[in-house]
Design a protein around this motif. Structure first.
Motif, mmCIF file in Angstrom:
data_model
loop_
_atom_site.group_PDB
_atom_site.id
_atom_site.type_symbol
_atom_site.label_atom_id
_atom_site.label_comp_id
_atom_site.label_asym_id
_atom_site.label_seq_id
_atom_site.Cartn_x
_atom_site.Cartn_y
_atom_site.Cartn_z
ATOM 1 N N THR A 63 0.846 -1.197 0.000
ATOM 2 C CA THR A 63 0.000 0.000 0.000
ATOM 3 C C THR A 63 0.877 1.241 0.000
ATOM 4 O OG1 THR A 63 -0.141 0.044 2.426
ATOM 5 C CG2 THR A 63 -1.848 -1.179 1.243
ATOM 6 N N LEU A 64 0.539 2.184 -0.850
ATOM 7 C CA LEU A 64 1.262 3.448 -0.890
ATOM 8 C C LEU A 64 0.758 4.399 0.188
ATOM 9 C CD1 LEU A 64 3.447 4.945 -2.530
ATOM 10 C CD2 LEU A 64 1.608 5.914 -3.929
ATOM 11 N N ALA A 82 -4.184 4.622 -5.691
ATOM 12 C CA ALA A 82 -2.812 5.060 -5.422
ATOM 13 C C ALA A 82 -1.796 4.101 -6.038
ATOM 14 C CB ALA A 82 -2.594 5.175 -3.913
ATOM 15 N N ASN A 83 -2.010 2.801 -5.881
ATOM 16 C CA ASN A 83 -1.079 1.826 -6.451
ATOM 17 C C ASN A 83 -1.068 1.878 -7.968
ATOM 18 O OD1 ASN A 83 -0.498 1.032 -3.863
ATOM 19 N ND2 ASN A 83 -1.598 -0.900 -3.956
ATOM 20 N N THR A 84 -2.241 2.031 -8.574
ATOM 21 C CA THR A 84 -2.315 2.100 -10.034
ATOM 22 C C THR A 84 -1.631 3.347 -10.566
ATOM 23 O OG1 THR A 84 -4.386 0.847 -10.071
ATOM 24 C CG2 THR A 84 -3.899 2.204 -11.992
ATOM 25 N N LEU A 85 -1.859 4.493 -9.911
ATOM 26 C CA LEU A 85 -1.226 5.727 -10.358
ATOM 27 C C LEU A 85 0.286 5.672 -10.178
ATOM 28 C CD1 LEU A 85 -3.704 8.450 -9.036
ATOM 29 C CD2 LEU A 85 -3.425 7.616 -11.375
ATOM 30 N N LEU A 86 0.741 5.016 -9.119
ATOM 31 C CA LEU A 86 2.189 4.877 -8.909
ATOM 32 C C LEU A 86 2.819 4.107 -10.064
ATOM 33 C CD1 LEU A 86 4.690 5.175 -7.057
ATOM 34 C CD2 LEU A 86 4.050 2.989 -6.023
ATOM 35 N N PHE A 254 5.613 -5.657 -8.277
ATOM 36 C CA PHE A 254 5.696 -4.257 -8.690
ATOM 37 C C PHE A 254 6.873 -4.053 -9.632
ATOM 38 C CE2 PHE A 254 7.560 -0.063 -8.094
ATOM 39 C CZ PHE A 254 6.480 0.769 -8.349
ATOM 40 N N CYS A 255 8.016 -4.606 -9.295
ATOM 41 C CA CYS A 255 9.201 -4.455 -10.142
ATOM 42 C C CYS A 255 8.966 -5.061 -11.524
ATOM 43 C CB CYS A 255 10.406 -5.123 -9.474
ATOM 44 S SG CYS A 255 10.836 -4.463 -7.846
ATOM 45 N N ALA A 256 8.397 -6.263 -11.559
ATOM 46 C CA ALA A 256 8.148 -6.924 -12.839
ATOM 47 C C ALA A 256 7.155 -6.138 -13.676
ATOM 48 C CB ALA A 256 7.639 -8.341 -12.592
ATOM 49 N N LEU A 257 6.116 -5.614 -13.036
ATOM 50 C CA LEU A 257 5.091 -4.870 -13.762
ATOM 51 C C LEU A 257 5.655 -3.588 -14.362
ATOM 52 C CD1 LEU A 257 2.071 -4.681 -14.485
ATOM 53 C CD2 LEU A 257 1.734 -3.434 -12.348
ATOM 54 N N VAL A 258 6.403 -2.823 -13.571
ATOM 55 C CA VAL A 258 6.964 -1.564 -14.062
ATOM 56 C C VAL A 258 7.956 -1.814 -15.193
ATOM 57 C CG1 VAL A 258 8.446 0.381 -13.445
ATOM 58 C CG2 VAL A 258 6.585 -0.297 -11.925
ATOM 59 N N VAL A 259 8.808 -2.807 -15.034
ATOM 60 C CA VAL A 259 9.801 -3.108 -16.078
ATOM 61 C C VAL A 259 9.119 -3.540 -17.371
ATOM 62 C CG1 VAL A 259 11.666 -4.677 -16.728
ATOM 63 C CG2 VAL A 259 11.637 -3.669 -14.445
ATOM 64 N N ALA A 260 8.152 -4.440 -17.274
ATOM 65 C CA ALA A 260 7.470 -4.938 -18.470
ATOM 66 C C ALA A 260 6.692 -3.827 -19.170
ATOM 67 C CB ALA A 260 6.539 -6.088 -18.101
ATOM 68 N N ASP A 336 -3.236 -3.750 -7.589
ATOM 69 C CA ASP A 336 -3.673 -2.520 -8.234
ATOM 70 C C ASP A 336 -5.184 -2.386 -8.086
ATOM 71 O OD1 ASP A 336 -4.435 -4.543 -10.039
ATOM 72 O OD2 ASP A 336 -4.459 -3.081 -11.673
ATOM 73 N N LEU A 337 -5.782 -1.433 -8.768
ATOM 74 C CA LEU A 337 -7.213 -1.179 -8.617
ATOM 75 C C LEU A 337 -8.047 -2.383 -9.039
ATOM 76 C CD1 LEU A 337 -9.437 0.868 -7.918
ATOM 77 C CD2 LEU A 337 -9.383 1.607 -10.313
ATOM 78 N N VAL A 338 -7.706 -2.999 -10.154
ATOM 79 C CA VAL A 338 -8.486 -4.144 -10.643
ATOM 80 C C VAL A 338 -8.379 -5.315 -9.678
ATOM 81 C CG1 VAL A 338 -8.686 -5.833 -12.508
ATOM 82 C CG2 VAL A 338 -8.306 -3.433 -13.047
ATOM 83 N N SER A 339 -7.200 -5.524 -9.108
ATOM 84 C CA SER A 339 -7.008 -6.667 -8.225
ATOM 85 C C SER A 339 -7.775 -6.519 -6.910
ATOM 86 C CB SER A 339 -5.513 -6.847 -7.934
ATOM 87 O OG SER A 339 -5.294 -7.901 -7.028
#
Length: 386
Positions: A63-64, A82-86, A254-260, A336-339
C-alpha cells in the motif's frame, strides 16, 4: 413551398437527425438501467453505494497510503487508485526516456546500434504484454537470491526474491523549510528558462538556462539543508533473521510490472519518435550544419521542437494504453485497482454494478486528464498561420 423548403433545409435535417439520435441513445440507456435495477431488485441485490462504509476485512500486501484490515471498502478503492497511479507514473517516465533513446538509436549512422535498436523494437512489441509481465515476474525477479544473499546495488538498494529494499527518508524539524526552498528554486528555474527562450528569440544569443536551472534546483535546497543542520534522517533496511526490516520495500510483482510496461511501451514510443524526427525536412539539419551548429544542439533546438508536433498526438495514446495495461497486474498478484477492487472487493461485497462503474469512471477520468494536458501542450506548440 415554404414547408417543403423548411423540410429540405440541410441545417434543419441535421438538427432533426441529431435530436432523434440523442433521444434514441437516452432511451436505450434508460431502458438498460431500469431493466438492470428491476432484475437486481427481483434477486434481492442492491445497486447502491452504501457498502463503501463497511469494513473490508482483508489485508493488502503493498500500500502506498496507510491501510489496515478493518478499513472500509472506500479505503480499499483509494489504495487501489494510489497503487495504479504509482505504476502508471513511473512506467510513463521510464518508457518515455527509454523510447527516446531507442528512437534516436533507430536513426543512428552506426550499423550495429541501428540494428540492435530495430530488433529491440520488433521483438518486444510483437510479444504479448501479458507474457512479458509473467516472464519478468517468474523468470527474473522470482529467481533472485534469497534475502541472506541479496544483491547490493551501490550500497543503497538491495534486491532479492522478496523485492527491492531502499532507505526510507525520515523528515525532521525544519525539513518543511527545505521543501519550501526547493519549490522556490523550481519556480526560479522555470522563470529563467522562459526568460532565456524570449532572449534567444529576440537577440539570437543563447543562455545556459539548463545549467543555471540545475544549479538553482540542486544548490539552493542543499544550502538551506546544510544551514539547518541536515534535518533529514534515513531509516536503512537491515537484515534481521530471514528478511530485511526497516527502510522502504517494493514487492517483486511491482518491479516486474513496471519493467514490463516500460519496455513494452518504449517500443511504440521509439517508433513514434523516429517517425517524428524523420518528418522534419533534412534541409533543416543541413542548414544548421552550414551555420556551424553542433549536432547535439541541432537535435535539441531545431529537430525535436518541430518533431514534437508529430510526436505528441500518438504519444497520448501510448500513455493511456500504459495506464490501462497496468490492470494486467492481476496476473502476478500486484494489488492494483483491478485486483483489490474489481476482484477481491467485488467477490466479497457482491456489488458488481457500483464497483464496475467506479472502476470504469476512474480509468475514464485519468484518460481524460492525460488527454487534456497533452492536447493543451500540443495546441501550444502547433504552427499558426498568419
Amino acid at each position: 413551398m415554404r414547408l417543403g423548403a423548411f423540410v429540405n433545409d440541410a441545417t434543419v435535417r441535421a438538427i432533426f437527425y441529431q435530436a432523434v439520435t440523442f433521444a434514441a441513445v437516452v432511451g436505450l440507456i434508460w431502458y438498460l438501467v431500469s431493466n438492470t435495477i428491476a432484475n437486481m431488485a427481483t434477486r434481492g441485490m442492491s445497486a447502491g453505494f452504501d457498502f463503501l462504509d463497511v469494513s473490508a476485512g482483508f489485508n493488502i500486501a503493498f500500500t502506498l497510503i496507510p491501510y489496515r484490515e478493518g478499513d472500509s471498502y472506500l479505503r480499499v478503492f483509494q489504495v487501489g487508485i494510489a497503487n495504479t497511479l504509482l505504476v502508471a507514473v513511473i512506467g510513463i517516465v521510464f518508457a518515455s526516456a527509454l523510447g527516446l533513446v531507442v528512437g534516436l538509436a533507430r536513426l543512428s549512422t552506426n550499423w550495429l546500434i541501428r540494428t540492435l535498436a530495430r530488433w529491440y523494437v520488433e521483438v518486444l512489441r510483437n510479444t504479448p504484454l501479458l507474457l512479458q509481465i509473467i516472464a519478468w515476474y517468474f523468470g527474473v525477479f522470482n529467481l533472485l537470491p534469497r534475502p541472506r544473499e541479496s544483491i547490493a546495488l551501490g550500497g543503497f538498494m538491495w534486491l532479492n526474491n522478496r523485492g527491492a529494499y531502499f532507505p526510507a527518508p525520515v523528515p525532521q524539524d525544519g525539513f518543511e523549510t527545505v521543501l519550501g526552498a526547493l519549490a522556490l528554486a523550481v519556480g526560479a528555474a522555470i522563470a529563467v528558462s522562459v526568460w532565456a527562450r524570449r532572449r534567444l528569440r529576440e537577440t539570437g544569443r543563447a543562455f545556459p538556462a539548463g545549467l543555471v536551472g540545475f544549479a538553482l534546483v540542486a544548490g539552493v535546497p542543499l544550502l538551506v539543508y546544510l544551514a539547518l543542520g541536515a534535518p533529514l534522517g534515513w531509516n536503512w533496511p537491515a537484515l534481521r533473521g530471514f528478511n530485511f526490516v526497516g527502510g522502504f520495500s517494493v514487492p517483486p510483482a511491482f518491479c516486474a510490472l513496471v519493467v514490463a510496461l516500460s519496455i513494452y511501451t518504449s517500443c511504440f514510443i521509439a517508433e513514434i519518435v523516429r517517425a517524428g524526427i524523420q518528418s522534419v525536412g533534412h534541409g533543416q539539419t543541413e542548414a544548421a550544419r552550414a551555420l556551424g551548429v553542433k549536432p547535439s544542439r541541432t537535435m535539441r533546438f531545431i529537430i525535436l521542437p518541430q518533431a514534437m508536433r508529430v510526436i505528441i498526438p500518438p504519444l497520448i495514446s501510448q500513455y493511456l494504453n500504459l495506464t490501462k495495461n497496468s490492470s494486467l497486474a492481476i496476473a502476478i498478484g500486484f494489488p492494483d485497482l483491478v485486483s483489490v477492487w474489481m476482484n477481491t472487493s467485488l467477490n466479497q461485497s457482491g456489488r458488481a454494478i457500483p464497483i464496475v462503474a467506479m472502476t470504469m469512471g476512474f480509468y475514464c477520468v485519468v484518460s481524460l486528464i492525460v488527454s487534456f494536458a497533452l492536447n493543451a501542450y500540443n495546441r501550444r506548440i502547433l504552427l499558426r498561420e498568419r
